[in-house]
Design an enzyme around this catalytic site. Structure first.
Site, mmCIF file in Angstrom:
data_model
loop_
_atom_site.group_PDB
_atom_site.id
_atom_site.type_symbol
_atom_site.label_atom_id
_atom_site.label_comp_id
_atom_site.label_asym_id
_atom_site.label_seq_id
_atom_site.Cartn_x
_atom_site.Cartn_y
_atom_site.Cartn_z
ATOM 1 N N SER A 230 65.484 33.427 38.499
ATOM 2 C CA SER A 230 64.559 34.199 37.669
ATOM 3 C C SER A 230 63.557 35.000 38.490
ATOM 4 C CB SER A 230 63.799 33.257 36.720
ATOM 5 O OG SER A 230 64.702 32.585 35.861
ATOM 6 N N HIS B 221 58.901 32.786 39.436
ATOM 7 C CA HIS B 221 58.589 33.887 38.535
ATOM 8 C C HIS B 221 57.408 34.699 39.055
ATOM 9 C CE1 HIS B 221 60.563 31.634 34.907
ATOM 10 N NE2 HIS B 221 61.340 31.715 35.960
#
Length: 302
Positions: A208, A253
């Site tokens: 991610s 992230h």
């Protein structure tokens, strides 16, 4: 004064409250940029670098044929990259690699070692191998392999949707080389921050991080083109809230988001006369910062 090419009359300005017009080739894409030669609205995919501003593909072809626009004879993306026949080629390849690794993980199953051999782990004792493993033990490749690793269907589904929606427009706006640099360095930066902050013996998947890098870069491009920022801000806030409240590796992230934003700023706002130097220099600095983080963390664990 040179007249616009035949059939390229200037478009009427939209009425107050209507917002930016749609691209003349892609009417569903609102844009505030117009061709400097014919004044038709053009989206990032259709923008071609000229000596002054941007031109549409039609004007570039006509200019190259008549000799009126030699500076526009070599089509360029919004960030100065080479325009490709398939502006989503790298996006498709990256998506295919992610899916192929996921299928391999499913095929091997719980008894396989694909995940344990490729995931991001700082330093831990593996009882199955009877030895210490991790980045701090010299397995540097985990910082990169984790960027392509998924273990749950929902995880890869969300990431691949994000890659397809964000990757295509960014690849068209940046060009293939710049887009690939953005994706990989964002993913590595996400892995580096995870390695620095997360417990060293806790394995994580950093896929991610690269997607958040694309999200940060999208915000920069949208801002640069004077598009409506509200949808991007809402998407970003929702994703960050989900990251911090769901118990997943939020470090990747945040690291990917910061890296992608910084790289995109360098790519989209580089002065024309020093464009390549600023663009690749910014990317190199972000990569260097990630490397320093990894080196410092490794020294603290060994």
């Amino acid at each position: 004064m040179e007249q616009p090419p035949e059939g390229h009359g200037a478009q009427e300005q939209p009425a107050a409250g209507e917002g930016p017009p749609g691209c003349y080739r892609h009417p569903d894409r609102r844009t505030g940029i117009r061709c400097t030669r014919c004044e038709r609205p053009i989206c990032p995919e259709c923008m071609v670098n000229a000596s002054v501003g941007f031109q549409c593909p039609d004007c570039v072809r006509q200019g190259a044929g008549t000799g009126h626009a030699p500076a526009a004879a070599r089509p360029r993306t919004l960030a100065g990259g080479t325009i490709a026949a398939d502006p989503r080629l790298l996006t498709k390849i990256l998506l295919a690699i992610n899916v192929a690794v996921f299928v391999a993980v499913l095929a091997v199953g719980d008894h396989g070692r694909i995940v344990s051999d490729l995931d991001l782990i700082g330093l831990a004792y593996n009882p199955e191998l009877g030895q210490v493993v991790g980045v701090a033990d010299g397995e540097w490749y985990r910082l990169l392999t984790a960027v392509f690793l998924h273990q749950e269907v929902w995880h890869i589904a969300f990431n691949m949707l994000g890659l397809w929606w964000l990757g295509g427009p960014l690849e068209a706006a940046l060009g293939r080389v710049r887009f690939l640099a953005l994706y990989l360095v964002s993913g590595l930066a996400g892995s580096a921050l995870t390695y620095l902050i997360a417990p060293p013996n806790g394995p994580s998947l950093g896929a991610s991080g690269a997607i958040f890098g694309l999200l940060g870069a999208t915000a920069v491009v949208v801002r640069r083109l004077h598009y409506d920022m509200r949808p991007v801000i809402v998407l970003l806030v929702l994703n960050l809230l989900f990251s911090f409240r769901s118990g997943i590796a939020w470090q990747a992230h945040v690291g990917g988001l910061v890296a992608g934003t910084l790289i995109a700023i360098g790519m989209m706002h580089a002065p024309r006369e020093h464009r390549a130097l600023v663009q690749y220099g910014t990317t190199a600095l972000v990569l260097a910062a990630a490397i320093v983080i990894v080196v410092v963390r490794t020294a603290s664990l060994t």
